[in-house]
Design an enzyme around this catalytic site. Structure first.
Site, PDB file in Angstrom:
ATOM      1  N   ASP A 271       0.967  -1.180  -0.198  1.00 18.65           N
ATOM      2  CA  ASP A 271      -0.161   0.138  -0.064  1.00 18.65           C
ATOM      3  C   ASP A 271       0.867   0.945  -0.008  1.00 18.65           C
ATOM      4  O   ASP A 271       2.014   1.189   0.232  1.00 18.65           O
ATOM      5  CB  ASP A 271      -0.868  -0.029   1.388  1.00 18.65           C
ATOM      6  CG  ASP A 271      -2.182   0.891   1.114  1.00 18.65           C
ATOM      7  OD1 ASP A 271      -2.395   1.673  -0.086  1.00 18.65           O
ATOM      8  OD2 ASP A 271      -3.231   0.651   1.472  1.00 18.65           O
ATOM      9  N   CYS A 272       0.280   2.542  -0.305  1.00 16.32           N
ATOM     10  CA  CYS A 272       1.161   3.470  -0.779  1.00 16.32           C
ATOM     11  C   CYS A 272       2.048   4.023   0.343  1.00 16.32           C
ATOM     12  O   CYS A 272       1.574   4.330   1.469  1.00 16.32           O
ATOM     13  CB  CYS A 272       0.544   4.639  -1.231  1.00 16.32           C
ATOM     14  SG  CYS A 272      -0.089   4.185  -3.122  1.00 16.32           S
TER      15      CYS A 272
END
Length: 620
Positions: free
Chosen positions: A148-149
């Protein structure tokens, strides 16, 4: 969009986390609280994006996210970046993992995204067992694993899981991460290799996994205009058939929760309709989050106004509906002089979104007062429409004689207002079902969102979660949804007992066993067919979703019931249709034991369809 330089070909979607807690701000992105439903949704969604007509080629690369046990964003100061989800092996393999397993094995997804949170103390993107062990090892992912970012940055800077950034780069790549959303690995991987914390072969493996997906997408095959999908462009987006599909998807998603006989409405007999509420003229709100650019909006007001004369009053200037935004007198006056009143209330991204969970299950602010005041002032039928991602405690409206009908429309997309009108005026018969339990407001007062336990604990007053385990009262139940007609179910054929053919000398022949392994030779071709006849017993044509549930024997803290399958039939008045389910005993009638192993429970299983029940005995 890719062909004209406005998009890539890898899309980090779908979100297939189980909607475990009704307060979750991102529940709106998911298919609901049931693992089987999420699994089937995942497989269908991925096929729609990826299917390029055969072979290993990809049209668009999908990504199942967020792996795993991710469903706390920001609740009372507890943030996803530091939350440690303490999950039992049983709950992990019974509730949280099945959608991801289906996505990889049955959907052949090109990517899985690991989440921000920790699971039992370890950040998911640094958990070798979860990444290399399960996704790539057990499930044989054909693709890449992405963070995930800024997840890698988060596990170093927020969770302080490693002493330095090089260790964070090394542990994630060695655990099986192939791609980092963000720039952390770009900045620190070379130093990790130079320090001997990571080998070049580890980096090569990650890069290879990424580039193979690019190859399958045709990235290196020359001019994209000459490739199979090269002729597509902006002209293919807002076609009449695509816009009709948006409207049809919204129609099928609308759930009728209450109807005392006021619906469907007759447009010809309505001289004036009051359309009231903070979402009554909603446009952008209808498309939820992670939204695209719509072709055009049809708001509820516009949709209803296409058939009848309307008077519009927002009642509140926004869904927050605080005291100073309440415009009660204008709303009650409009309702008092109208033949029928449609109230459109609920939520938007200011109430529930990524990085914001709810703390209450009541309608926001003064919305309940608005609904009650308008209902009391109205002289004609009052239709209450809830537009939201998550559920609300609307007990007051459910029990009110002044409110004739209640519908939940979710966030229905660009054509939501047109679809709502199609349902209210009877051009289409509602067939949607609730994908989540609607809990009473007291649930949010008693149960911390951070308690990951699915199963109830009566000794601690813990009621459990989702329809599979929850023992408390509900406002509306998973699978609820009414129609303008009535459907009757009749069982045609189903076995009363099924024998599990264990190998000669199996210990269960001499010892009393509550369950047997849900794997092995005895599971081969161990299946049966369940045949039903469904009849439209009313006077209106309609679609009907047949939900097949099973209640297993009470062993291994098994669910009270769980969904085995669902089929949709479309029937004219008086018409009957056949519905068949193939039940795979080891897959469909198994439960997960306390150690996370899947077992077939021996004894009495009850199959449910609506009010119909059939008991079947599994024996050896």
């Amino acid at each position: 969009m890719h062909n004209v330089g406005l998009a890539g070909l890898t899309f980090w979607s779908p979100n297939i986390n189980v909607f475990r807690d009704p307060r979750w701000g991102r529940g709106q992105e998911t298919p609901g609280e049931d693992p089987l439903l999420a699994s089937k949704y995942a497989v269908g969604y991925v096929a729609g994006l990826q299917d390029a007509g055969g072979g290993d080629a990809l049209k668009v690369a999908a990504c199942c996210k967020h792996y795993t046990a991710y469903d706390v964003d920001n609740w009372k100061g507890v943030e996803r970046y530091t939350f440690d989800a303490v999950v039992s092996k049983q709950d992990l393999d019974d509730t949280f993992q099945p959608p991801f397993k289906s996505c990889v094995i049955d959907g052949n997804v090109a990517s899985v995204m690991c989440s921000y949170n920790k699971v039992n103390g370890t950040p998911t993107c640094a958990d070798k067992d979860l990444l290399s062990g399960v996704i790539r090892g057990d499930w044989k992912l054909n693709g890449y694993i992405v963070s995930d970012c800024d997840s890698v940055d988060v596990l170093y800077n927020n969770q302080h899981y490693t002493k330095n950034p090089e260790d964070a780069a090394a542990i994630t790549i060695k655990s099986g991460l192939d791609l980092n959303c963000g720039n952390f690995l770009a900045q620190h991987t070379v130093a990790a290799v130079q320090a001997g914390k990571l080998s070049e072969s580890d980096v090569d493996r990650a890069i290879t996994n990424n580039f193979i997906v690019l190859m399958r997408l045709g990235f290196f095959d020359g001019d994209p205009r000459k490739l199979p999908f090269g002729g597509l462009g902006p002209k293919d987006v807002c076609t009449s058939s695509n816009q009709e599909l948006a409207r049809e998807a919204a129609r099928q998603g609308i759930v009728l929760l209450k109807n005392t006989g006021a619906l469907p409405l007759s447009a010809k007999s309505i001289k004036s309709m009051a359309v009231i509420g903070p979402n009554a003229n909603a446009s952008f709100t209808m498309i939820g989050n992670y939204e695209g650019t719509p072709c055009k909006y049809t708001t509820p007001l516009q949709g209803l106004g296409a058939s009848v004369a309307t008077v519009y009053q927002p009642g509140c200037t926004n869904v927050g509906c605080s005291g100073n935004s309440l415009q009660l007198s204008a709303a009650t006056q409009a309702a008092a002089s109208a033949d029928v009143t449609v109230l459109v209330v609920g939520a938007d991204q200011s109430v529930e979104r990524e990085s914001l969970d709810r703390t209450s299950l009541l309608l926001p602010g003064q919305q309940p007062q608005l609904v009650s005041a308008v209902a009391n002032a109205s002289t004609g039928p009052v239709i209450l429409v809830i537009m939201s991602g998550g559920p609300f405690d609307i007990s007051f409206a459910k029990s009110s004689d002044k409110i004739s009908a209640i519908l939940w429309v979710g966030y229905p997309g660009e054509a939501g207002g047109a679809a709502l009108a199609d349902i209210l005026f009877g051009d289409h018969n509602p067939s949607g079902r609730l994908p989540v339990t609607w809990y009473p407001a007291s649930f949010a007062d008693k149960v911390p969102m951070t308690d990951m336990r699915m199963r109830p604990d009566a000794s601690a007053g813990y009621p459990g979660r989702t329809y599979r385990f929850y023992t408390g009262d509900t406002v509306y139940a998973f699978g609820d949804g009414l129609s303008y007609t009535n459907f009757a179910h009749h069982l045609v054929t189903a076995p009363k007992q099924v024998a599990v053919p264990l190998a000669e000398g199996h210990t269960c022949y001499t010892e009393h066993c509550l369950s047997v392994e849900a794997a092995g030779d005895h599971c081969e071709n161990l299946a049966f067919d369940l045949h039903l006849r469904v009849r439209n017993a009313g006077k209106t044509a309609g679609r009907h979703t047949v939900l097949l549930f099973s209640s297993p024997p009470s062993v291994h803290n098994a669910p009270a019931k769980h969904l085995l399958g669902f089929e949709k039939v479309s029937l004219e008045p008086g018409q009957s249709g056949a519905v068949a389910f193939k039940v795979d005993v080891c897959k469909d009638l198994s439960v997960v034991d306390e150690l996370g192993n899947r077992k077939v429970a021996l004894g009495s299983h009850t199959l449910h369809v609506g009010d119909l029940k059939h008991t079947l005995t599994l024996r050896i």
